[in-house]
Design a protein around this motif. Structure first.
Motif, mmCIF file in Angstrom:
data_model
loop_
_atom_site.group_PDB
_atom_site.id
_atom_site.type_symbol
_atom_site.label_atom_id
_atom_site.label_comp_id
_atom_site.label_asym_id
_atom_site.label_seq_id
_atom_site.Cartn_x
_atom_site.Cartn_y
_atom_site.Cartn_z
ATOM 1 N N ASP A 193 -3.583 -2.282 1.816
ATOM 2 C CA ASP A 193 -4.431 -2.136 2.995
ATOM 3 C C ASP A 193 -5.116 -3.454 3.340
ATOM 4 O OD1 ASP A 193 -5.556 -0.363 5.017
ATOM 5 O OD2 ASP A 193 -7.460 -0.626 3.942
ATOM 6 N N ASP A 194 -5.658 -4.126 2.339
ATOM 7 C CA ASP A 194 -6.317 -5.425 2.559
ATOM 8 C C ASP A 194 -5.329 -6.472 3.062
ATOM 9 O OD1 ASP A 194 -8.676 -4.284 1.729
ATOM 10 O OD2 ASP A 194 -8.626 -5.171 -0.283
ATOM 11 N N ALA A 195 -4.135 -6.500 2.472
ATOM 12 C CA ALA A 195 -3.130 -7.488 2.874
ATOM 13 C C ALA A 195 -2.658 -7.235 4.303
ATOM 14 C CB ALA A 195 -1.948 -7.461 1.907
ATOM 15 N N LEU A 196 -2.475 -5.975 4.668
ATOM 16 C CA LEU A 196 -2.070 -5.654 6.036
ATOM 17 C C LEU A 196 -3.163 -5.982 7.034
ATOM 18 C CD1 LEU A 196 -0.196 -2.328 5.351
ATOM 19 C CD2 LEU A 196 0.802 -4.347 6.434
ATOM 20 N N ALA A 221 8.483 2.155 -0.415
ATOM 21 C CA ALA A 221 8.074 1.638 0.891
ATOM 22 C C ALA A 221 7.573 2.764 1.791
ATOM 23 C CB ALA A 221 9.236 0.907 1.546
ATOM 24 N N GLU A 222 8.301 3.876 1.830
ATOM 25 C CA GLU A 222 7.909 4.989 2.693
ATOM 26 C C GLU A 222 6.607 5.641 2.227
ATOM 27 O OE1 GLU A 222 11.378 7.456 2.855
ATOM 28 O OE2 GLU A 222 12.412 6.090 4.227
ATOM 29 N N ASP A 223 6.446 5.792 0.915
ATOM 30 C CA ASP A 223 5.204 6.376 0.392
ATOM 31 C C ASP A 223 4.006 5.472 0.656
ATOM 32 O OD1 ASP A 223 6.641 8.538 -0.508
ATOM 33 O OD2 ASP A 223 6.640 7.916 -2.614
ATOM 34 N N LEU A 224 4.188 4.184 0.404
ATOM 35 C CA LEU A 224 3.098 3.234 0.605
ATOM 36 C C LEU A 224 2.753 3.115 2.091
ATOM 37 C CD1 LEU A 224 1.206 1.365 -0.876
ATOM 38 C CD2 LEU A 224 2.921 -0.429 -0.721
ATOM 39 N N ALA A 225 3.771 3.082 2.952
ATOM 40 C CA ALA A 225 3.531 3.006 4.395
ATOM 41 C C ALA A 225 2.742 4.226 4.874
ATOM 42 C CB ALA A 225 4.851 2.894 5.140
ATOM 43 N N ALA A 226 3.087 5.394 4.380
ATOM 44 C CA ALA A 226 2.358 6.606 4.766
ATOM 45 C C ALA A 226 0.907 6.553 4.284
ATOM 46 C CB ALA A 226 3.061 7.841 4.195
ATOM 47 N N SER A 227 0.684 5.963 3.133
ATOM 48 C CA SER A 227 -0.669 5.895 2.563
ATOM 49 C C SER A 227 -1.588 4.947 3.321
ATOM 50 C CB SER A 227 -0.604 5.445 1.098
ATOM 51 O OG SER A 227 0.087 6.385 0.327
ATOM 52 N N VAL A 228 -1.022 3.888 3.926
ATOM 53 C CA VAL A 228 -1.854 2.886 4.595
ATOM 54 C C VAL A 228 -1.675 2.886 6.117
ATOM 55 C CG1 VAL A 228 -2.001 1.366 2.590
ATOM 56 C CG2 VAL A 228 -0.151 1.032 4.236
ATOM 57 N N VAL A 280 14.164 -2.668 4.316
ATOM 58 C CA VAL A 280 14.354 -2.516 2.875
ATOM 59 C C VAL A 280 15.693 -3.170 2.535
ATOM 60 C CG1 VAL A 280 14.603 -0.930 0.938
ATOM 61 C CG2 VAL A 280 13.067 -0.351 2.815
ATOM 62 N N VAL A 281 15.655 -4.185 1.678
ATOM 63 C CA VAL A 281 16.863 -4.876 1.238
ATOM 64 C C VAL A 281 16.805 -4.985 -0.270
ATOM 65 C CG1 VAL A 281 18.203 -7.002 1.331
ATOM 66 C CG2 VAL A 281 17.011 -6.211 3.370
ATOM 67 N N GLY A 282 17.717 -4.315 -0.938
ATOM 68 C CA GLY A 282 17.713 -4.338 -2.398
ATOM 69 C C GLY A 282 16.433 -3.713 -2.919
ATOM 70 N N ARG A 283 15.685 -4.468 -3.698
ATOM 71 C CA ARG A 283 14.416 -3.995 -4.252
ATOM 72 C C ARG A 283 13.216 -4.453 -3.422
ATOM 73 N NH1 ARG A 283 14.517 -1.588 -8.873
ATOM 74 N NH2 ARG A 283 16.350 -1.622 -10.180
ATOM 75 N N ASN A 284 13.454 -5.211 -2.369
ATOM 76 C CA ASN A 284 12.381 -5.736 -1.517
ATOM 77 C C ASN A 284 12.207 -4.882 -0.269
ATOM 78 O OD1 ASN A 284 11.867 -7.999 -3.170
ATOM 79 N ND2 ASN A 284 13.646 -9.023 -2.305
ATOM 80 N N PHE A 285 10.969 -4.855 0.230
ATOM 81 C CA PHE A 285 10.681 -4.133 1.466
ATOM 82 C C PHE A 285 9.611 -4.879 2.244
ATOM 83 C CE2 PHE A 285 8.010 -2.348 -1.859
ATOM 84 C CZ PHE A 285 6.744 -2.316 -1.274
ATOM 85 N N VAL A 286 9.561 -4.596 3.551
ATOM 86 C CA VAL A 286 8.585 -5.218 4.438
ATOM 87 C C VAL A 286 7.854 -4.107 5.186
ATOM 88 C CG1 VAL A 286 8.251 -6.780 6.389
ATOM 89 C CG2 VAL A 286 10.039 -7.264 4.715
ATOM 90 N N LEU A 287 6.522 -4.213 5.226
ATOM 91 C CA LEU A 287 5.684 -3.257 5.943
ATOM 92 C C LEU A 287 4.955 -3.969 7.075
ATOM 93 C CD1 LEU A 287 3.951 -1.335 2.993
ATOM 94 C CD2 LEU A 287 6.060 -0.740 4.185
ATOM 95 N N TYR A 288 4.703 -3.231 8.170
ATOM 96 C CA TYR A 288 3.994 -3.780 9.317
ATOM 97 C C TYR A 288 2.944 -2.791 9.790
ATOM 98 C CZ TYR A 288 2.995 -4.990 14.157
ATOM 99 O OH TYR A 288 2.352 -5.281 15.322
ATOM 100 N N ARG A 289 1.755 -3.323 10.058
ATOM 101 C CA ARG A 289 0.681 -2.539 10.678
ATOM 102 C C ARG A 289 -0.134 -3.500 11.537
ATOM 103 N NH1 ARG A 289 -3.782 -0.202 6.907
ATOM 104 N NH2 ARG A 289 -4.619 -2.270 7.220
ATOM 105 N N PRO A 290 -0.180 -3.268 12.854
ATOM 106 C CA PRO A 290 -0.949 -4.188 13.700
ATOM 107 C C PRO A 290 -2.445 -4.092 13.419
ATOM 108 C CG PRO A 290 -0.190 -2.316 14.972
ATOM 109 C CD PRO A 290 0.423 -2.192 13.609
ATOM 110 N N ASN A 291 -3.103 -5.217 13.513
ATOM 111 C CA ASN A 291 -4.549 -5.256 13.365
ATOM 112 C C ASN A 291 -5.145 -4.657 14.633
ATOM 113 O OD1 ASN A 291 -7.297 -6.102 13.442
ATOM 114 N ND2 ASN A 291 -6.827 -7.689 11.966
#
Length: 80
Positions: free
Chosen positions: A20-23, A45-52, A59-70
């Motif tokens: 949340d702080d990083a976003l 990624a989906e669980d964390l995105a829903a939480s924040v 999602v590529v391999g073990r990496n994922f990217v999340l986006y939330r506009p300020n």
């Protein structure tokens, strides 16, 4: 480089707060589900995105990217 690392403990309150702080500061963050993570990168990624309140961008391999506009000062503007 990934800002978040999800390991054997999975998603906890501290990780949600960190995401949340990083976003809030960056709007776009990268995370990584480590090999000892209890879930796949997609599930994490989906669980964390829903939480924040974010969107899973990629999602590529073990990496994922999340986006939330300020809500106050958006830095990234997506095309319509």
């Amino acid at each position: 480089d990934p800002v978040l690392h999800i390991g054997k403990d999975g998603i906890g309150d501290n990780l949600i707060k960190q995401a949340d702080d990083a976003l809030e500061a960056r709007e776009l963050i990268k995370g990584r589900a480590l090999e000892n993570s209890p879930a796949s990168a997609r599930e994490v990624a989906e669980d964390l995105a829903a939480s924040v309140g974010a969107d899973v961008v990629q999602v590529v391999g073990r990496n994922f990217v999340l986006y939330r506009p300020n809500p106050k000062e958006p830095k990234i503007r997506l095309p319509r």
